[in-house]
Write a protein that holds these residues in place. Structure first.
Motif, PDB file in Angstrom:
ATOM      1  N   UNK A   1      44.920  36.521  38.158  1.00  0.00           N
ATOM      2  CA  UNK A   1      46.340  35.865  37.932  1.00  0.00           C
ATOM      3  C   UNK A   1      46.834  36.343  36.704  1.00  0.00           C
ATOM      4  N   UNK A   2      48.116  35.677  36.482  1.00  0.00           N
ATOM      5  CA  UNK A   2      48.532  35.946  35.166  1.00  0.00           C
ATOM      6  C   UNK A   2      47.968  35.530  33.789  1.00  0.00           C
ATOM      7  N   UNK A   3      46.975  34.625  34.142  1.00  0.00           N
ATOM      8  CA  UNK A   3      46.303  34.033  33.028  1.00  0.00           C
ATOM      9  C   UNK A   3      44.538  34.917  32.958  1.00  0.00           C
ATOM     10  N   UNK A   4      44.740  36.035  33.648  1.00  0.00           N
ATOM     11  CA  UNK A   4      43.438  36.528  33.764  1.00  0.00           C
ATOM     12  C   UNK A   4      42.307  36.008  34.286  1.00  0.00           C
ATOM     13  N   UNK A   5      42.641  34.913  35.169  1.00  0.00           N
ATOM     14  CA  UNK A   5      41.618  34.551  35.834  1.00  0.00           C
ATOM     15  C   UNK A   5      41.277  34.932  37.259  1.00  0.00           C
ATOM     16  N   UNK A   6      40.065  35.060  37.742  1.00  0.00           N
ATOM     17  CA  UNK A   6      39.665  36.000  39.025  1.00  0.00           C
ATOM     18  C   UNK A   6      40.347  35.344  40.319  1.00  0.00           C
ATOM     19  N   UNK A   7      40.574  36.068  41.380  1.00  0.00           N
ATOM     20  CA  UNK A   7      41.378  35.624  42.403  1.00  0.00           C
ATOM     21  C   UNK A   7      40.295  34.795  43.389  1.00  0.00           C
ATOM     22  N   UNK A   8      39.137  35.016  43.328  1.00  0.00           N
ATOM     23  CA  UNK A   8      38.354  34.253  44.058  1.00  0.00           C
ATOM     24  C   UNK A   8      37.474  33.468  43.106  1.00  0.00           C
ATOM     25  N   UNK A   9      37.435  32.054  43.238  1.00  0.00           N
ATOM     26  CA  UNK A   9      36.630  31.415  41.960  1.00  0.00           C
ATOM     27  C   UNK A   9      35.289  31.374  42.496  1.00  0.00           C
ATOM     28  N   UNK A  10      34.433  31.698  41.622  1.00  0.00           N
ATOM     29  CA  UNK A  10      33.149  31.791  41.596  1.00  0.00           C
ATOM     30  C   UNK A  10      32.272  30.404  42.392  1.00  0.00           C
ATOM     31  N   UNK A  11      31.363  30.756  43.187  1.00  0.00           N
ATOM     32  CA  UNK A  11      30.857  29.639  43.756  1.00  0.00           C
ATOM     33  C   UNK A  11      31.444  28.645  44.627  1.00  0.00           C
ATOM     34  N   UNK A  12      32.744  28.971  44.641  1.00  0.00           N
ATOM     35  CA  UNK A  12      33.436  28.178  45.943  1.00  0.00           C
ATOM     36  C   UNK A  12      33.178  28.785  47.261  1.00  0.00           C
ATOM     37  N   UNK A  13      33.693  28.182  48.115  1.00  0.00           N
ATOM     38  CA  UNK A  13      33.654  28.360  49.653  1.00  0.00           C
ATOM     39  C   UNK A  13      34.268  29.952  49.863  1.00  0.00           C
ATOM     40  N   UNK A  14      35.275  30.452  49.360  1.00  0.00           N
ATOM     41  CA  UNK A  14      35.628  31.893  49.536  1.00  0.00           C
ATOM     42  C   UNK A  14      34.720  32.738  48.960  1.00  0.00           C
TER      43      UNK A  14
ATOM     44  N   UNK B   1      40.154  20.131  39.838  1.00  0.00           N
ATOM     45  CA  UNK B   1      39.963  21.703  40.096  1.00  0.00           C
ATOM     46  C   UNK B   1      41.130  22.643  39.756  1.00  0.00           C
ATOM     47  N   UNK B   2      42.197  22.019  39.521  1.00  0.00           N
ATOM     48  CA  UNK B   2      43.299  22.681  39.105  1.00  0.00           C
ATOM     49  C   UNK B   2      44.059  23.314  40.231  1.00  0.00           C
ATOM     50  N   UNK B   3      45.058  24.222  39.765  1.00  0.00           N
ATOM     51  CA  UNK B   3      45.677  25.028  40.732  1.00  0.00           C
ATOM     52  C   UNK B   3      44.914  26.090  41.252  1.00  0.00           C
ATOM     53  N   UNK B   4      44.873  26.227  42.477  1.00  0.00           N
ATOM     54  CA  UNK B   4      43.902  27.385  43.171  1.00  0.00           C
ATOM     55  C   UNK B   4      44.826  28.305  43.899  1.00  0.00           C
ATOM     56  N   UNK B   5      45.917  28.220  43.553  1.00  0.00           N
ATOM     57  CA  UNK B   5      46.923  29.256  44.432  1.00  0.00           C
ATOM     58  C   UNK B   5      48.188  29.558  43.566  1.00  0.00           C
ATOM     59  N   UNK B   6      48.967  30.285  43.685  1.00  0.00           N
ATOM     60  CA  UNK B   6      50.103  30.773  43.135  1.00  0.00           C
ATOM     61  C   UNK B   6      51.348  30.746  44.188  1.00  0.00           C
ATOM     62  N   UNK B   7      52.671  30.950  43.440  1.00  0.00           N
ATOM     63  CA  UNK B   7      53.838  31.041  44.295  1.00  0.00           C
ATOM     64  C   UNK B   7      54.169  32.356  44.586  1.00  0.00           C
ATOM     65  N   UNK B   8      55.442  32.370  45.371  1.00  0.00           N
ATOM     66  CA  UNK B   8      55.970  33.715  45.958  1.00  0.00           C
ATOM     67  C   UNK B   8      56.697  34.053  44.766  1.00  0.00           C
ATOM     68  N   UNK B   9      56.577  35.249  44.390  1.00  0.00           N
ATOM     69  CA  UNK B   9      57.357  35.932  43.459  1.00  0.00           C
ATOM     70  C   UNK B   9      58.820  36.403  44.099  1.00  0.00           C
ATOM     71  N   UNK B  10      59.129  36.417  45.009  1.00  0.00           N
ATOM     72  CA  UNK B  10      60.306  37.064  45.597  1.00  0.00           C
ATOM     73  C   UNK B  10      60.986  36.242  46.389  1.00  0.00           C
ATOM     74  N   UNK B  11      60.254  34.682  46.510  1.00  0.00           N
ATOM     75  CA  UNK B  11      61.167  33.863  47.245  1.00  0.00           C
ATOM     76  C   UNK B  11      60.521  33.870  48.774  1.00  0.00           C
TER      77      UNK B  11
END
Length: 372
Positions: free
Chosen positions: A287-300, A362-372
């Motif tokens: 993501x924009x903060x450099x965090x990986x898209x798949x959270x380690x150790x979580x269901x996905x 757990x914080x925000x685990x998804x992001x929003x649409x850039x193009x609406x």
């Protein structure tokens, strides 16, 4: 000559009648428009007056020590809420009541004051549940946000700027199914499926009801877009009703958790990420903060999902801008097993995932649409 004279008079009579009829028709239209305006005005006033007893102002105070060591209370902000029940349960925004080191004073529309306590904060949406002691309160009348129509008249009621109580603004539904990222109260939240309105929503309106002319709450006012005029957003009331029912059953707002940071695809987003597919939920590599898209150790992660995958379906139901990943996941309970159809490198495959439970931490685990 007589024939000519008769013809002239006939034409004059026809023209005069035509002008008269047009004038009469214009008068009827003007009269009808006036009647319509009066009826709509009465509907607005009636809806506001009927909704007002369920609306509350939330005043936040904090204890501070002045220069001579005396403790005093200082205003620390405010917001709006509304009763969900006659025994004191209140809905507001999470970002209004995020602090745990302050006092919350709830003021009803008739000026009565109550100490408010925060019982639950939604880990997924900008929703919180408060409670005041007592009974005989007027619960809001809830509508069905799935039946909201673009163009219908709506009213936003709130505690504008923390000082102008019970303010009402009027507008229309400008859009539905919006996705955006909102900040407030130290939180950054992604709001999916939001209702867009041009009814003025100002600081202090947060947590207040967005109502239709039937006096039904169809959304909770939650955000404004400062980059444009007349851009306000509300959380659909059906999401709020679901959260409240979960709370009544479990004593907290339990949400399922997949553990991905993603963005819902449309044509603009697909072009930005150079993707050949423009539908589904795209799992970010980072993501924009450099965090990986798949959270380690979580269901996905445990199910083998990877950054760059596109989730197309959940249990055979296709994802879209109006049926988002977060919305789909919220239909299930923690520990439920679901089948995800994903697209990876042009190849479709099925992954079975056992969903987890999400908490506020757990914080925000998804992001929003850039193009609406």
């Amino acid at each position: 000559m007589a024939m000519k004279s008769k013809l002239v008079w006939s034409i004059l009579i026809i023209v005069t009648l035509g002008v008269g009829l047009m004038a009469g028709y214009s008068w009827l239209i003007a009269a009808d428009n006036t009647k319509i305006n009066v009826l709509e005005e009465e509907a607005v006033i009636t809806a506001y007056e009927r909704a007002l007893p369920s609306v509350v102002n939330i005043i936040i105070t904090e204890k501070v020590t002045n220069g001579i060591g005396v403790n005093t209370n200082r205003d620390a902000g405010g917001g709006t809420g509304f009763f969900m029940s006659n025994n004191g349960y209140i809905i507001t925004n999470k970002h209004v009541v995020t602090r745990t080191d302050v006092n919350y004073l709830v003021v009803t529309s008739d000026g009565k004051e109550y100490a408010g306590s925060v019982l639950a904060r939604d880990p997924l949406y900008d929703i919180a549940i408060m409670k005041v002691e007592g009974g005989g309160f007027t619960p809001a009348k809830l509508g069905d946000s799935d039946k909201v129509r673009i163009g219908q008249t709506v009213l936003a009621i709130g505690n504008v700027l923390g000082e102008f109580r019970n303010t009402v603004t009027r507008g229309i539904i400008s859009g539905v199914g919006r996705s955006l990222t909102a900040s407030g109260g130290g939180l950054t939240e992604t709001i999916e499926g939001a209702i867009q309105t041009d009814a003025s929503i100002n600081p202090g309106n947060s947590g207040g009801p967005l109502i239709n002319l039937k006096n039904e709450v169809i959304g909770v006012n939650t955000a404004i877009n400062r980059s444009g005029e007349a851009l306000g957003f509300a959380i659909p009331i059906n999401k709020v009703r679901q959260a409240f029912n979960i709370f009544l059953k479990h004593g907290q707002i339990i949400r399922t958790f997949l553990g991905v940071r993603y963005i819902m695809l449309n044509r603009a987003v697909a072009q930005k990420y150079q993707l050949s597919y423009d539908k589904g939920a795209y799992i970010l590599v980072k993501d924009d903060n450099g965090e990986p898209g798949v959270v380690a150790g979580q269901p996905a992660d445990l199910a083998g999902l990877k950054g760059g995958d596109i989730i197309l379906e959940i249990n055979g139901k296709k994802l879209s801008i109006t049926y988002t990943l977060a919305g789909a996941i919220s239909e299930f309970a923690p520990k439920d097993k679901v089948k995800l159809k994903i697209l990876r490198g042009g190849v479709e495959m099925i992954k079975e995932v056992t969903l987890g439970q999400r908490t506020v931490e757990d914080g925000v685990a998804f992001t929003s649409n850039d193009g609406g």
